[in-house]
Write a protein that holds these residues in place. Structure first.
Motif, PDB file in Angstrom:
ATOM      1  N   CYS A 182     -28.413  66.852 -27.197  1.00 12.79           N
ATOM      2  CA  CYS A 182     -28.522  66.268 -28.547  1.00 12.79           C
ATOM      3  C   CYS A 182     -27.296  66.556 -29.403  1.00 12.79           C
ATOM      4  O   CYS A 182     -27.396  66.666 -30.627  1.00 12.79           O
ATOM      5  CB  CYS A 182     -29.783  66.755 -29.236  1.00 12.79           C
ATOM      6  SG  CYS A 182     -29.770  68.494 -29.699  1.00 12.79           S
ATOM      7  N   ILE A 183     -26.094  66.697 -28.769  1.00  6.89           N
ATOM      8  CA  ILE A 183     -24.893  67.026 -29.535  1.00  6.89           C
ATOM      9  C   ILE A 183     -23.801  65.981 -29.276  1.00  6.89           C
ATOM     10  O   ILE A 183     -22.857  66.220 -28.517  1.00  6.89           O
ATOM     11  CB  ILE A 183     -24.376  68.449 -29.211  1.00  6.89           C
ATOM     12  CG1 ILE A 183     -25.528  69.457 -29.141  1.00  6.89           C
ATOM     13  CG2 ILE A 183     -23.350  68.885 -30.260  1.00  6.89           C
ATOM     14  CD1 ILE A 183     -25.103  70.890 -28.867  1.00  6.89           C
ATOM     15  N   CYS A 213     -26.542  72.614 -24.012  1.00  4.01           N
ATOM     16  CA  CYS A 213     -27.723  72.080 -24.700  1.00  4.01           C
ATOM     17  C   CYS A 213     -28.699  71.444 -23.701  1.00  4.01           C
ATOM     18  O   CYS A 213     -28.337  70.510 -22.988  1.00  4.01           O
ATOM     19  CB  CYS A 213     -27.312  71.043 -25.742  1.00  4.01           C
ATOM     20  SG  CYS A 213     -28.737  70.354 -26.622  1.00  4.01           S
ATOM     21  N   PRO A 214     -29.927  71.936 -23.640  1.00  4.96           N
ATOM     22  CA  PRO A 214     -30.881  71.444 -22.643  1.00  4.96           C
ATOM     23  C   PRO A 214     -31.429  70.050 -22.936  1.00  4.96           C
ATOM     24  O   PRO A 214     -31.965  69.396 -22.041  1.00  4.96           O
ATOM     25  CB  PRO A 214     -32.007  72.485 -22.678  1.00  4.96           C
ATOM     26  CG  PRO A 214     -31.955  73.039 -24.057  1.00  4.96           C
ATOM     27  CD  PRO A 214     -30.495  73.029 -24.447  1.00  4.96           C
ATOM     28  N   VAL A 215     -31.290  69.593 -24.170  1.00  4.32           N
ATOM     29  CA  VAL A 215     -31.838  68.265 -24.500  1.00  4.32           C
ATOM     30  C   VAL A 215     -30.739  67.251 -24.845  1.00  4.32           C
ATOM     31  O   VAL A 215     -31.030  66.139 -25.276  1.00  4.32           O
ATOM     32  CB  VAL A 215     -32.877  68.338 -25.646  1.00  4.32           C
ATOM     33  CG1 VAL A 215     -34.099  69.112 -25.186  1.00  4.32           C
ATOM     34  CG2 VAL A 215     -32.294  68.962 -26.907  1.00  4.32           C
ATOM     35  N   TYR A 257     -30.622  73.141 -35.851  1.00  3.01           N
ATOM     36  CA  TYR A 257     -29.297  73.736 -35.877  1.00  3.01           C
ATOM     37  C   TYR A 257     -28.289  72.722 -36.410  1.00  3.01           C
ATOM     38  O   TYR A 257     -28.499  71.524 -36.350  1.00  3.01           O
ATOM     39  CB  TYR A 257     -28.918  74.233 -34.474  1.00  3.01           C
ATOM     40  CG  TYR A 257     -29.471  75.610 -34.215  1.00  3.01           C
ATOM     41  CD1 TYR A 257     -30.850  75.778 -34.052  1.00  3.01           C
ATOM     42  CD2 TYR A 257     -28.657  76.726 -34.171  1.00  3.01           C
ATOM     43  CE1 TYR A 257     -31.381  77.039 -33.860  1.00  3.01           C
ATOM     44  CE2 TYR A 257     -29.190  77.999 -33.964  1.00  3.01           C
ATOM     45  CZ  TYR A 257     -30.550  78.148 -33.824  1.00  3.01           C
ATOM     46  OH  TYR A 257     -31.064  79.399 -33.643  1.00  3.01           O
ATOM     47  N   ILE A 288     -25.271  67.725 -34.445  1.00  2.00           N
ATOM     48  CA  ILE A 288     -26.549  67.974 -33.778  1.00  2.00           C
ATOM     49  C   ILE A 288     -27.587  67.021 -34.352  1.00  2.00           C
ATOM     50  O   ILE A 288     -27.751  66.930 -35.572  1.00  2.00           O
ATOM     51  CB  ILE A 288     -26.970  69.443 -33.974  1.00  2.00           C
ATOM     52  CG1 ILE A 288     -25.982  70.365 -33.233  1.00  2.00           C
ATOM     53  CG2 ILE A 288     -28.404  69.670 -33.483  1.00  2.00           C
ATOM     54  CD1 ILE A 288     -26.182  71.852 -33.478  1.00  2.00           C
ATOM     55  N   CYS A 307     -32.894  68.166 -31.629  1.00  2.00           N
ATOM     56  CA  CYS A 307     -32.718  69.607 -31.415  1.00  2.00           C
ATOM     57  C   CYS A 307     -34.065  70.311 -31.394  1.00  2.00           C
ATOM     58  O   CYS A 307     -34.925  70.084 -32.242  1.00  2.00           O
ATOM     59  CB  CYS A 307     -31.851  70.170 -32.549  1.00  2.00           C
ATOM     60  SG  CYS A 307     -31.727  71.971 -32.567  1.00  2.00           S
ATOM     61  N   ILE A 308     -34.238  71.182 -30.377  1.00  2.00           N
ATOM     62  CA  ILE A 308     -35.502  71.917 -30.249  1.00  2.00           C
ATOM     63  C   ILE A 308     -35.352  73.388 -30.670  1.00  2.00           C
ATOM     64  O   ILE A 308     -36.195  74.230 -30.344  1.00  2.00           O
ATOM     65  CB  ILE A 308     -36.035  71.852 -28.800  1.00  2.00           C
ATOM     66  CG1 ILE A 308     -34.983  72.377 -27.796  1.00  2.00           C
ATOM     67  CG2 ILE A 308     -36.444  70.424 -28.443  1.00  2.00           C
ATOM     68  CD1 ILE A 308     -35.516  72.581 -26.380  1.00  2.00           C
ATOM     69  N   ASN A 309     -34.260  73.697 -31.401  1.00  6.29           N
ATOM     70  CA  ASN A 309     -34.057  75.052 -31.936  1.00  6.29           C
ATOM     71  C   ASN A 309     -34.100  76.134 -30.862  1.00  6.29           C
ATOM     72  O   ASN A 309     -34.666  77.209 -31.080  1.00  6.29           O
ATOM     73  CB  ASN A 309     -35.102  75.346 -33.021  1.00  6.29           C
ATOM     74  CG  ASN A 309     -34.896  74.500 -34.268  1.00  6.29           C
ATOM     75  OD1 ASN A 309     -33.829  74.492 -34.856  1.00  6.29           O
ATOM     76  ND2 ASN A 309     -35.914  73.758 -34.662  1.00  6.29           N
ATOM     77  N   CYS A 310     -33.465  75.859 -29.729  1.00  2.72           N
ATOM     78  CA  CYS A 310     -33.527  76.835 -28.647  1.00  2.72           C
ATOM     79  C   CYS A 310     -32.513  77.970 -28.820  1.00  2.72           C
ATOM     80  O   CYS A 310     -32.598  78.979 -28.151  1.00  2.72           O
ATOM     81  CB  CYS A 310     -33.301  76.139 -27.307  1.00  2.72           C
ATOM     82  SG  CYS A 310     -31.601  75.597 -27.064  1.00  2.72           S
ATOM     83  N   ASP A 311     -31.505  77.766 -29.690  1.00  6.01           N
ATOM     84  CA  ASP A 311     -30.506  78.801 -29.994  1.00  6.01           C
ATOM     85  C   ASP A 311     -29.538  79.092 -28.847  1.00  6.01           C
ATOM     86  O   ASP A 311     -28.849  80.104 -28.864  1.00  6.01           O
ATOM     87  CB  ASP A 311     -31.191  80.102 -30.438  1.00  6.01           C
ATOM     88  CG  ASP A 311     -30.188  81.119 -30.981  1.00  6.01           C
ATOM     89  OD1 ASP A 311     -29.271  80.702 -31.706  1.00  6.01           O
ATOM     90  OD2 ASP A 311     -30.316  82.322 -30.671  1.00  6.01           O
ATOM     91  N   VAL A 312     -29.474  78.210 -27.851  1.00  6.48           N
ATOM     92  CA  VAL A 312     -28.560  78.457 -26.732  1.00  6.48           C
ATOM     93  C   VAL A 312     -27.114  78.158 -27.114  1.00  6.48           C
ATOM     94  O   VAL A 312     -26.179  78.831 -26.668  1.00  6.48           O
ATOM     95  CB  VAL A 312     -28.991  77.613 -25.507  1.00  6.48           C
ATOM     96  CG1 VAL A 312     -27.891  77.575 -24.449  1.00  6.48           C
ATOM     97  CG2 VAL A 312     -30.256  78.184 -24.899  1.00  6.48           C
ATOM     98  N   CYS A 313     -26.907  77.157 -27.960  1.00  2.00           N
ATOM     99  CA  CYS A 313     -25.541  76.718 -28.278  1.00  2.00           C
ATOM    100  C   CYS A 313     -24.806  77.675 -29.214  1.00  2.00           C
ATOM    101  O   CYS A 313     -23.599  77.875 -29.080  1.00  2.00           O
ATOM    102  CB  CYS A 313     -25.566  75.329 -28.902  1.00  2.00           C
ATOM    103  SG  CYS A 313     -26.588  75.203 -30.398  1.00  2.00           S
TER     104      CYS A 313
HETATM  105 FE1  SF4 Z   1     -30.536  72.559 -30.626  1.00  3.53          FE
HETATM  106 FE2  SF4 Z   1     -29.294  71.899 -28.354  1.00  3.53          FE
HETATM  107 FE3  SF4 Z   1     -28.398  73.922 -29.848  1.00  3.53          FE
HETATM  108 FE4  SF4 Z   1     -30.679  74.168 -28.517  1.00  3.53          FE
HETATM  109  S1  SF4 Z   1     -28.636  73.920 -27.608  1.00  3.53           S
HETATM  110  S2  SF4 Z   1     -30.300  74.795 -30.655  1.00  3.53           S
HETATM  111  S3  SF4 Z   1     -31.487  72.099 -28.656  1.00  3.53           S
HETATM  112  S4  SF4 Z   1     -28.458  71.745 -30.432  1.00  3.53           S
END
Ligand code: SF4
Ligand code: SF4
Length: 82
Positions: free
Chosen positions: A57-58, A53-55, A30, A4, A8-14
């Protein structure tokens, strides 16, 4: 393993999507434990975290490059099947 990036915008979706519990909240962003990430080999055809991941970044972690065989062996080990 995937990694990551600091986008990462710390959205916690992943985190809840990971079948190996490889994703956790780090100090600032994350993070993925390379010892647990099988790139979803053994569970799914595509890395689930990348899918959600919405941005976007993985990416692949250049310092943890593994073959399909190595990823499958890791899956067997951490799932107690090896
Ligand atoms: Fe970060 Fe992407 Fe995980 Fe969101 S889904 S916490 S932006 S790595
Ligand atoms: Fe977890 Fe799969 Fe993402 Fe690796 S690729 S961190 S195993 S969801």
């Amino acid at each position: 393993s995937l990694m990551i990036t600091d986008e990462c915008i710390n959205c916690d979706v992943c985190e809840p999507e990971c079948p190996n519990n490889a994703i956790s909240q780090g100090e600032e962003i994350y993070q993925i434990d390379p010892d647990l990430c099988t790139q979803c080999v053994g569970h799914y055809d595509e890395p689930q975290c990348q899918q959600v991941c919405p941005v976007d970044c993985i990416p692949l972690d250049p310092s943890h490059q593994e073959s399909e065989e190595q990823l499958h062996a890791k899956y067997l080990k951490i799932s107690g099947k090896a």
